[in-house]
Enzyme design. Structure first.
Site, short mmCIF file in Angstrom:
data_model
loop_
_atom_site.label_atom_id
_atom_site.label_comp_id
_atom_site.label_asym_id
_atom_site.label_seq_id
_atom_site.Cartn_x
_atom_site.Cartn_y
_atom_site.Cartn_z
N ARG A 55 8.23 6.93 -4.65
CA ARG A 55 8.44 7.60 -5.93
C ARG A 55 9.66 8.51 -5.93
NH1 ARG A 55 3.52 10.89 -4.14
NH2 ARG A 55 2.18 9.12 -4.60
N ARG A 95 -0.14 7.91 15.27
CA ARG A 95 -0.18 9.20 14.58
C ARG A 95 -1.05 10.19 15.34
NH1 ARG A 95 -2.94 6.61 9.15
NH2 ARG A 95 -4.74 5.73 10.19
N GLU A 112 -3.80 8.28 18.03
CA GLU A 112 -4.29 6.93 17.73
C GLU A 112 -3.42 5.87 18.40
OE1 GLU A 112 -4.92 6.17 13.58
OE2 GLU A 112 -5.91 8.10 13.27
N ARG A 118 0.83 -1.21 0.00
CA ARG A 118 0.00 0.00 0.00
C ARG A 118 0.86 1.26 0.00
NH1 ARG A 118 -5.31 -0.07 2.29
NH2 ARG A 118 -4.96 1.94 3.24
N ASP A 158 -10.40 0.24 1.16
CA ASP A 158 -10.53 1.69 1.28
C ASP A 158 -11.99 2.04 0.98
OD1 ASP A 158 -7.91 2.24 1.91
OD2 ASP A 158 -7.28 2.41 -0.19
N TYR A 199 -9.21 -5.40 3.92
CA TYR A 199 -8.66 -4.08 4.21
C TYR A 199 -9.02 -3.14 3.05
CZ TYR A 199 -4.83 -0.96 5.87
OH TYR A 199 -4.08 0.09 6.33
N ARG A 206 -7.65 -5.61 14.34
CA ARG A 206 -6.95 -4.59 15.12
C ARG A 206 -7.96 -3.51 15.46
NH1 ARG A 206 -2.83 -5.42 17.87
NH2 ARG A 206 -1.83 -3.39 17.51
N1 UDP Z 1 3.25 2.51 7.28
C1 UDP Z 1 4.54 2.67 7.74
N2 UDP Z 1 4.96 3.92 8.11
C2 UDP Z 1 4.15 4.99 8.04
C3 UDP Z 1 2.83 4.82 7.56
C4 UDP Z 1 2.41 3.56 7.19
O1 UDP Z 1 5.30 1.73 7.82
O2 UDP Z 1 4.60 6.10 8.42
C5 UDP Z 1 2.82 1.12 6.88
C6 UDP Z 1 2.14 0.37 8.00
O3 UDP Z 1 2.53 -0.98 7.89
C7 UDP Z 1 0.68 0.53 7.70
C8 UDP Z 1 0.66 0.54 6.17
O4 UDP Z 1 1.88 1.19 5.83
O5 UDP Z 1 -0.08 -0.50 8.22
C9 UDP Z 1 -0.52 1.25 5.55
O6 UDP Z 1 -0.62 2.55 6.06
P1 UDP Z 1 -1.76 3.56 5.68
O7 UDP Z 1 -1.47 4.83 6.40
O8 UDP Z 1 -1.92 3.57 4.20
O9 UDP Z 1 -3.04 2.83 6.28
P2 UDP Z 1 -4.35 3.37 7.02
O10 UDP Z 1 -4.11 3.08 8.46
O11 UDP Z 1 -4.47 4.84 6.76
O12 UDP Z 1 -5.44 2.53 6.43
#
Ligand code: UDP
Length: 369
Positions: free
Chosen positions: A176, A280, A300, A172, A350, A348, A249
């Protein structure tokens, strides 16, 4: 004679889209939700004039034009672009991993330099066929990025070691080699200006909705209430966990109203080190460029789900995926029940994928009307 054509369990996006389409097709629906409000986990609530995403930040983004056009019927979206930051110890990085991140990490300027460093780190790791999330992450971006920006965050988020997590979760994460902090690569992105609750309310206009209503209580009292059921809750709970619990989770949100206009200067800041217990901090006003005097932030704290908590993320590891498949077999024995949404499909998803799935399912069932 059944009172309703469809009983829709769960007033989140899947249930709301279904209700809206079924109503247009002339079907009589009742939407129920065990919570006291509609909108499921996209629920937003006004606090100090700010739309607070009570069950975690939801940023709408999609590459599916039909889905974008669809949601725009129910809400006006702003031009918010998600550009999160990550704090690791005393360092601040741009996400997703892009030239701004690489420049900050290694004090370099060009894509060529960044690619060379990453390639060297991948080579040093010796990984050729990643078997788990740790290996996948290093294989994608080398060891520095993994150690500073992925490992701690992911282990907090999932409560498991990266070596025990499936590789696909990390796919995910965009990577880039341009100076572009836009997290999503989808062409359509934004936040409904009046909040998601108002959007879901519009979808549900003209449909009977009962909140504070538990499916299991209702169906016990009125087993014949509807000819069909659309169930967006946890599929394992539907079957009384008879094949065992699926793992989820959960997240606890600690909200604070602060007497200042701007706390962190960005909607989303991730904390990627292990010893900070939250993953975060969301500052909600920045999603809609708010100018209020106060601000609302949410920290969170992820945790394992237990009965009584809100489930957020399915844990799609091998064991749970196999258990889900077994529940899907059971679902064949109740053909009048459609399972949908993140919890019903144990995926999972979106938001856009949930809406797409609902529209697809509707097209399928409409053929038999
Ligand atoms: N992730 C990470 N570092 C970050 C943000 C995300 O390693 O700073 C990883 C983490 O494994 C997470 C996955 O990327 O479960 C997907 O994150 P995203 O923020 O896309 O998921 P959301 O919680 O917003 O659905």
């Amino acid at each position: 004679m059944k009172k309703y054509d469809y009983l829709i369990v769960g007033a989140g996006p899947y249930g709301a889209v279904m209700a809206c389409e079924l109503k247009k097709a002339g079907k009589l629906c009742l939407v129920i939700d065990r919570r006291e409000h509609i909108a499921g986990n996209v629920f937003t609530e006004d606090i100090e004039g700010i739309q607070v995403h009570k069950y975690g930040a939801h940023i709408f983004h999609t590459a599916i034009k039909e889905v974008w056009d669809y949601v725009n019927q129910f809400a006006e979206f702003n031009h918010y672009i998600n550009a999160p930051l990550a704090v690791y110890q005393d360092e601040l990085y741009n996400l997703p991993f892009n030239m701004n991140t690489f420049s900050r990490l290694w004090n370099i300027k060009t894509p060529k330099e960044a690619k060379a460093i990453i390639a060297r780190q991948i080579e040093e790791s010796g990984i050729t066929e990643p078997q788990n999330l740790e290996e996948q992450a290093i294989f994608l971006g080398g060891r520095d990025i993994y150690e500073k920006l992925i490992k701690g965050y992911t282990e907090k988020q999932w409560g498991r070691k990266c070596t025990e997590l499936p590789a696909f979760i990390i796919k995910r994460l965009p990577f880039r080699f341009v100076y572009d902090n836009n997290y999503f690569s989808d062409p359509y992105q934004g936040i409904p200006m009046d909040g998601y609750t108002a959007m879901i309310e519009k979808m549900l206009a003209g449909v009977a909705v009962r909140t504070n209503t538990d499916y299991f209580d209702l169906i016990k009292e009125q087993p014949d209430i509807a000819a069909n059921i659309i169930y967006t809750g946890m599929i394992d709970e539907f079957f009384d966990y008879k094949l065992g619990h699926l793992a989820y989770r959960s997240v606890t949100f600690k909200n604070e109203v602060l007497d200042m206009d701007n706390y962190q200067g960005n909607a989303v800041i991730n904390y990627t080190e292990e010893n900070i217990p939250y993953t975060r901090i969301i500052e909600h006003k920045h999603f809609v460029f708010g100018k209020q005097e106060k601000t609302v932030i949410s920290k969170e704290y992820p945790s394992e789900w237990e009965v009584g908590m809100e489930p957020y993320y399915p844990v799609n590891d091998e064991k749970n995926s196999a258990r889900f498949k077994a529940y899907q077999e059971l679902a064949k024995e109740v053909p009048h029940v459609i399972f949908g949404g993140r919890l019903g499909n144990y995926r999972y998803y979106d938001m856009d994928k949930v809406i797409e799935a609902a529209l697809d399912k509707f097209s399928e069932i409409k053929k038999s009307f």
